[in-house]
Enzyme design. Structure first.
Site, PDB file in Angstrom:
ATOM      1  N   SER A 102       0.863  -1.185   0.000  1.00  0.00           N
ATOM      2  CA  SER A 102       0.000   0.000   0.000  1.00  0.00           C
ATOM      3  C   SER A 102       0.893   1.228   0.000  1.00  0.00           C
ATOM      4  CB  SER A 102      -0.875   0.012   1.261  1.00  0.00           C
ATOM      5  OG  SER A 102      -1.537   1.251   1.420  1.00  0.00           O
ATOM      6  N   TYR A 154      -3.016  -1.294  10.503  1.00  0.00           N
ATOM      7  CA  TYR A 154      -2.881  -1.542   9.061  1.00  0.00           C
ATOM      8  C   TYR A 154      -1.525  -1.080   8.551  1.00  0.00           C
ATOM      9  CZ  TYR A 154      -3.784  -1.155   4.039  1.00  0.00           C
ATOM     10  OH  TYR A 154      -3.709  -1.256   2.671  1.00  0.00           O
TER      11      TYR A 154
END
Length: 293
Positions: free
Chosen positions: A139, A152
């Site tokens: 990401s 996350y």
């Protein structure tokens, strides 16, 4: 240079989002795809995409003991895995102080340990053949952070470090490791696929409530197109020297550049402190940055 020769591509998590887009694009390009799914209904739906070329295997990537036998079965019955795309994972949104510790364990079990377990199962075959591409969907949040996504971000930063190191280990065997860092795309990541911790501490209301509200309202209107992202990733499948990092989306490029510039400025500002720690180093107060005085 790229090759359009048929590849066997293993993709984890092909039921939706990037995984599904990648599988559809790979099948359209003439590749064979083995995708992991979570149940029989998803298996049947995936194999219906392209009979004979799309094969689904039911797997929860946190069932670590099942992964190596499954990879061995694929190698024996379907063929050599040319490309692995580590896609399976999910997002956890929540302030650190409000998020239960078990949520952090689950986030790492799936995003990190599951991904590493699949990679470890595939590597011996690629190493023996001295060839392979391994893509890991991390990401843009594996390179910089936002408040409220600490668990996350932690999992994605972990993947970045693990696979950067792995790239150096397997380079002599002609195995290419590519970290793919998408920005905001129209997938289920911020919708049904995201786990959200309950709000419990009023002190954080002013900071986080607007962030959570904006993220939920933006879901389904993100600028990134998963189909275009899938095609960009697949362009690298036949490349002999692909990049070690592939940012996807203008937001990812802009934000990572801002992070690098900010980090560089901080390194410069505190260089005298950073370098004055050896036995021979000396520093005076005059050498300290203004922020420290």
């Amino acid at each position: 240079m790229t090759s359009i020769s048929e590849k066997l591509i293993l993709i984890t998590g092909v039921s939706s989002g990037f995984g599904k887009a990648l599988a559809i694009a790979a099948l359209a390009a003439g590749h064979r795809v083995v995708g992991t799914v979570r149940n029989e209904e998803a298996r049947l739906a995936f194999e219906a995409l392209r009979h004979g070329r799309a094969t689904a295997k039911i797997l929860d990537i946190t069932d670590y003991d099942l992964i190596a036998p499954l990879v061995a079965q694929i190698e024996a019955e379907i063929g050599p895995i040319d490309v692995l795309i580590n896609n399976a994972g999910y997002g956890h949104e929540g302030l650190l102080e409000e998020s239960p510790l078990q949520d952090l364990r689950r986030q790492f079990d799936v995003n990190v340990f599951g991904t590493v377990a699949v990679t470890k199962a595939v590597l011996p075959y690629m190493r023996a053949r001295r060839a392979g591409h391994i893509f890991t969907i991390t990401s843009m949040g594996g390179l910089f952070t936002y408040p409220g996504l600490s668990y996350y971000h932690g999992s994605k930063f972990a993947l970045e470090g693990i696979f950067e190191s792995l790239a150096q280990e397997v380079a002599p065997f002609n195995i290419n490791i590519i970290n793919v860092e998408p920005g905001a795309f129209r997938t289920d990541w911020a919708g049904r696929s995201m786990v959200r911790s309950k709000r419990t501490i009023k002190d954080y209301d002013a900071l986080f409530d607007p962030i959570r509200k904006a993220r939920m309202e933006r879901n389904g209107r993100q600028p990134g197109d998963p189909e275009k992202a899938a095609n960009s990733i697949l362009e690298l499948v036949g490349t002999r020297r692909p990049p070690s990092h592939l940012l996807l989306g203008e937001d990812a490029v802009t934000s990572v550049r801002q992070k690098l510039a900010s980090l560089g400025a901080e390194v410069d500002a505190w260089e005298s402190v950073s370098t004055a720690v050896s036995f021979s180093a000396q520093k005076s107060q005059a050498e300290l940055p203004a922020e420290a005085i």
